[in-house]
Write an enzyme that holds these catalytic residues in place. Sequence first.
Site, PDB file in Angstrom:
ATOM      1  N   ASP A 174       0.842  -1.198   0.000  1.00 42.37           N
ATOM      2  CA  ASP A 174       0.000   0.000   0.000  1.00 42.37           C
ATOM      3  C   ASP A 174       0.878   1.250   0.000  1.00 42.37           C
ATOM      4  O   ASP A 174       2.030   1.185  -0.448  1.00 42.37           O
ATOM      5  CB  ASP A 174      -0.947  -0.021   1.202  1.00 42.37           C
ATOM      6  CG  ASP A 174      -2.318   0.528   0.871  1.00 42.37           C
ATOM      7  OD1 ASP A 174      -2.436   1.754   0.731  1.00 42.37           O
ATOM      8  OD2 ASP A 174      -3.260  -0.260   0.741  1.00 42.37           O
ATOM      9  N   ASP A 214      10.330   0.471   1.319  1.00 41.93           N
ATOM     10  CA  ASP A 214       9.672   1.439   0.445  1.00 41.93           C
ATOM     11  C   ASP A 214      10.107   1.143  -0.982  1.00 41.93           C
ATOM     12  O   ASP A 214      11.159   1.596  -1.431  1.00 41.93           O
ATOM     13  CB  ASP A 214      10.069   2.859   0.860  1.00 41.93           C
ATOM     14  CG  ASP A 214       9.430   3.941  -0.010  1.00 41.93           C
ATOM     15  OD1 ASP A 214       8.790   3.588  -1.021  1.00 41.93           O
ATOM     16  OD2 ASP A 214       9.574   5.120   0.332  1.00 41.93           O
ATOM     17  N   HIS A 231      -3.576   6.148   2.979  1.00 42.46           N
ATOM     18  CA  HIS A 231      -4.423   4.977   2.717  1.00 42.46           C
ATOM     19  C   HIS A 231      -3.855   3.736   3.389  1.00 42.46           C
ATOM     20  O   HIS A 231      -4.575   2.936   3.998  1.00 42.46           O
ATOM     21  CB  HIS A 231      -4.515   4.782   1.197  1.00 42.46           C
ATOM     22  CG  HIS A 231      -5.376   3.664   0.723  1.00 42.46           C
ATOM     23  ND1 HIS A 231      -4.907   2.375   0.571  1.00 42.46           N
ATOM     24  CD2 HIS A 231      -6.670   3.633   0.329  1.00 42.46           C
ATOM     25  CE1 HIS A 231      -5.872   1.608   0.100  1.00 42.46           C
ATOM     26  NE2 HIS A 231      -6.952   2.338  -0.060  1.00 42.46           N
ATOM     27  N   ASN A 245      -4.487  -4.653  23.756  1.00 46.53           N
ATOM     28  CA  ASN A 245      -3.399  -3.858  24.335  1.00 46.53           C
ATOM     29  C   ASN A 245      -3.912  -2.626  25.077  1.00 46.53           C
ATOM     30  O   ASN A 245      -3.130  -1.768  25.475  1.00 46.53           O
ATOM     31  CB  ASN A 245      -2.403  -3.428  23.245  1.00 46.53           C
ATOM     32  CG  ASN A 245      -3.018  -2.469  22.234  1.00 46.53           C
ATOM     33  OD1 ASN A 245      -4.237  -2.379  22.119  1.00 46.53           O
ATOM     34  ND2 ASN A 245      -2.173  -1.785  21.475  1.00 46.53           N
ATOM     35  N   ASP A 361     -14.931 -13.630  -4.830  1.00 44.75           N
ATOM     36  CA  ASP A 361     -14.914 -14.893  -4.086  1.00 44.75           C
ATOM     37  C   ASP A 361     -15.752 -14.840  -2.819  1.00 44.75           C
ATOM     38  O   ASP A 361     -16.416 -15.802  -2.466  1.00 44.75           O
ATOM     39  CB  ASP A 361     -13.470 -15.272  -3.736  1.00 44.75           C
ATOM     40  CG  ASP A 361     -12.664 -15.642  -4.968  1.00 44.75           C
ATOM     41  OD1 ASP A 361     -13.099 -16.533  -5.710  1.00 44.75           O
ATOM     42  OD2 ASP A 361     -11.613 -15.024  -5.197  1.00 44.75           O
ATOM     43  N   SER A 385     -11.252  -1.511  -0.418  1.00 41.34           N
ATOM     44  CA  SER A 385      -9.899  -1.430   0.138  1.00 41.34           C
ATOM     45  C   SER A 385      -9.856  -1.908   1.576  1.00 41.34           C
ATOM     46  O   SER A 385      -8.801  -2.321   2.061  1.00 41.34           O
ATOM     47  CB  SER A 385      -9.393   0.016   0.106  1.00 41.34           C
ATOM     48  OG  SER A 385      -8.759   0.325  -1.099  1.00 41.34           O
TER      49      SER A 385
END
Length: 649
Positions: A174, A214, A231, A245, A361, A385
Amino acid sequence: MRLLQMNKLFTVIGCLFLYTQTMADKPKSNKPEPISGVLIMKVKPEFRSSCSEMRVTGHALDALFNRIGVQRSSKVFPDKFPESGASKKTPDKRVDLSLIYEVTWSASLSAENVCGQIMATGMVEYAEPRYLPQLLYTPNDPALGGQYEHPLLKSFDAWNISVGDTNVVVGISDTGVDIDHEDLVGNIRYNYNDPINGVDDDGDGYTDNFRGWDLGENDNDPSSNEAGKHHGVFVSGLAGATTDNGLGMAGTGFRCKFLPLKISDKNGGLTRGFESIVYAADHGCAVINCSWGIKGIKSQYGQDIINYAVFNEDALVVAAAGNDNDAIPFYPASFDNVLSVAATGPQDVKWGGSSYGPKVDLSAPGEQVYSTWNGNGYIRSSGTSFSSPITAGCAGVLRSYFPELDVAQVTALLKSTTDFIDTISGNEAYAGYLGTGRLNLYRALTESGGPAIELDKVSVTDMYEDQFQPGDTLYIVASLHNYMAPSDSIHMRIASLSPFASLLDSTAVIAGLNTLGTGSNNADPFVVVISPSAPSNSVLDFMLTYSDTMYESQSPFSVNVNQDYVDITINRVHTSVNGNGNLGFSLPDQQNGLGVIVDQSPNLLYEAGLMIAANGYVSDNRMNTGNNGNESDFYNVTPIKVIPSATAD
């Protein structure tokens, strides 16, 4: 063959059937724009000895590259030979990526033009433009609230059985991550074999890849930048936010770690999406999430990358189905061997923007879900997304609990244990096109003792010339594959979703299938009649349902009929012909046709067709100047078809 009478002298280039010509205006194309001056090509294996890391020394390619001003041709994956991943579970399907090159040039030629010239050398399996994928959402205002997906997925019951394993890693391909976010920092997969010290301590070719990489800017900092709109931060939280946590939210992967893979460049362009899949697979990711894609462009390069991850490295690729509210294939989600995920809302109704179709699917929550944001923030947003990483995190838990299952089995288990949602009000119009149902993690963990059956392939014949014309009778054979526990006898039935198909025999029974067994209704095919009124290039949609005493599932499939082209598959050369002035393919971008195939070779043709020049004008259906689609100067008057046993004049 006769051509139309013309009063002016003209020149005919090529050889094709010409029925009618018109100087019609060219329609505008809405396909994604290729990156200017960049393409991907794969050299044929027989030319391996001519391939170095930075060039191919074959005479034909050398001459072409010099002529068009190629600046650089370099291998994308120089060390990815077929034996890569030899210890994995599917060695017979391993993929060779070592002959793939990225080519850049300076001349003012379109990518399609250069691809065609490269294909003409006969030295490559494919040459294709490199397109920029798109992200799949628009962020909205920050908001607090609960995560409605967990009750739907029965996550809390599931986590009583398994909370995942820190050794199972979900790769997040991403725009980068907030490496200091309070709810993400504890679940990043850190590479302690290569700490940040300026040395490639683990010798993997990436210096200081301590917390991912990266790829877009080729450095060791996968942090999100503003051009990427954060994003990746939002996506990472849905799969990998630290759970239990006392902070923020709960990612579906619980204890599974996530690996940040930034694919965007400094301007936010997603320049290294497919390459990140290879990086993730090579660095041990059991699941790879791709919340990005390209609409309608099926790249052979992309399919190679997917097959490498799945078959060479046993990595499950999960991808977002698209946000266009249509059934047009979206890639990588629509590639073979990818788990494609559509988006639903709190009531299990399809989110309004979610794409759908036979390639989907399963579905998962993606409407107004809550996740992490840059600067220790949290917001809500919608998109496929986000249904994709929710699914990827669940897949990580499943791979932790069932380490013996391969990608195909995990995929089948996830699909076979969903909750059926087609009959929910609001989903009826999408029945069969939201996958098998909405994801249920608890069922996936607890129902592995049953079968997991999927449609493997569909074979169709008319017992004649197989041209499928109006009025023809079709005989359909469906092959099923069982990935999990043995089944009882399987009852099969088909339903027509098209007004141009009538069912004469819609049921069949086959014997039970053992684990990894395959069976079909070859002895009792379904029988369908094509309506005499079926239009040209009709698509007949069907729904196949199959069940035993404890199991039921369904799969959509389609049959193309009354096509405006025919495949010629006789002797050694195979091609397609049509009545619109094209050869090999009926549509642009190598669609509707075989191209040109010799024996079992890959397609050798990029494009071909008839051109007529007269009085200063050119009539054709070929590529136009620039990247604005094709001309449309010819059209079909009389449908083309094969007449068996007839003698050509």
